[in-house]
Design an enzyme around this catalytic site. Sequence first.
Site, PDB file in Angstrom:
ATOM      1  N   HIS A 188       0.813  -1.208   0.000  1.00  0.00           N
ATOM      2  CA  HIS A 188       0.000   0.000   0.000  1.00  0.00           C
ATOM      3  C   HIS A 188       0.854   1.269   0.000  1.00  0.00           C
ATOM      4  CE1 HIS A 188      -3.202  -2.822   1.193  1.00  0.00           C
ATOM      5  NE2 HIS A 188      -4.017  -1.919   0.690  1.00  0.00           N
ATOM      6  N   GLY A 189       2.090   1.189   0.438  1.00  0.00           N
ATOM      7  CA  GLY A 189       2.935   2.378   0.429  1.00  0.00           C
ATOM      8  C   GLY A 189       4.145   2.208   1.314  1.00  0.00           C
TER       9      GLY A 189
END
Length: 468
Positions: free
Chosen positions: A326-327
Amino acid sequence: MLFPTVDFGIFFLIIFSVSWFLRERADSRKLLLLVSSYFFYGYWDWAFCLLLLFNAVVSYGGGLLIDGAGSDRRRKQVLALVVTVDLALLGYFKYAGFFMESLRELFFRIGLERDLPILEIILPVGISFFTFQSISYVVDVYRREIHATRSFSDLALYISFFPQLVAGPIVRAAHFMPQLEATPILTRLMMGKGLFLILIGMFKKMVLANYLATLYVDEIFIAPEQASSFELVMAVYAYAGQIYCDFSGYSDIAIGIAALLGYHFKRNFNQPYRSASLQEFWTRWHISLSQWLRDYLYIPLGGSRGGTVKTYRNLFLTMFLGGLWHGAAMTFVIWGTIHGLALIIERLLKIRRFVEHGLGRIVGVLVTFHIVCLAWIFFRANSLELALAYIEGITLGTTDIYLFTPFVAGLIALCAIGQFVPERSYERCYWTLSKAGTVGMMIIFALGMVAIQQIAPSGTAPFIYFQF
């Protein structure tokens, strides 16, 4: 190009009309859908179409080389090369800036100031989703679950098909590509399904998610130290509703658009907050990603083979890497870690035996939901410091009310009710809608869209998962 806009409405009406005019001419229809998908993606930035095309070329060539390789060693080498190229591109766009900034900070702390380049990297919309589809294609060819396609345009369309290009659901080649070979048919039931899913998806996004975000969630998460414990808790509940309505709303619209074009996509969300365990939650939340992580990460790591310790290790690594996907931020790592540890604890305690029926299931639903909400704090917070401040604020036990209103409470309640309506309610709704006939369905759809437009807040907010 965003779904809830006039631009997309005009774009889709043209593609819908022309694609059905070409339904008996398969090659022309697929070429139309391919060109329109690149136009849709290029609406943000045409330069990224080159990345999408490069991804398709690598997957196409890799699939043919794997299929035609004479030895398993050669097949593995080609697979490793293709996956490495895909992940390298994904890693560069998602993580290069973060690692350069971390390196600069490290040098500063140890007294070795260096002039490192500042990378201004724009993240291509949907890169994670079309990368995952590309990887699944070459892996499935390697596993001999499908044959490599000889049609480059078919593969390019599979990777770029505009309804699900930028935020899923992640579609498997074995499920979608055979549909490209068949003559599409738009039955009344498929039309009812498509129109209903678009309506419910628009309502979730434009009304529920956008109101929860603008009236409450964004304000609380920006400055959690200024909110009471009560409002902090309510904002987590509101965010749980917001992210569900935002993401499942996009999936509903994507599946509905695909249905109107004659293609069937599997459901991507199935009332996840009624889950009585984290294991059940991940069979109901973002189902296509959960299954992708299971088939292309958890099982290759060893799955549940090799004993208890290795099973727990594989579970944890899968969720940890899912968080990192997701990051590049500690907040996402902690989000994945919470889910990974919770899944391990559930297995250790054999929770599934106690939450199948009755009171045990009620307790399981409440506990699971609050574990998910705890993880959502880290997922939503802009920094680890804000997330920790948020949790600290909850522990203070204050009850002042500043932003929480009956309207916000009603939105949260409506989100909650939607999780516990009878299963297969969607199917009953679009079956009922189909009984209105073609003209009736169009009238109901038009009235529904007008009503949503009238009651929704002004402005068009992008979908949350566009950033991933």
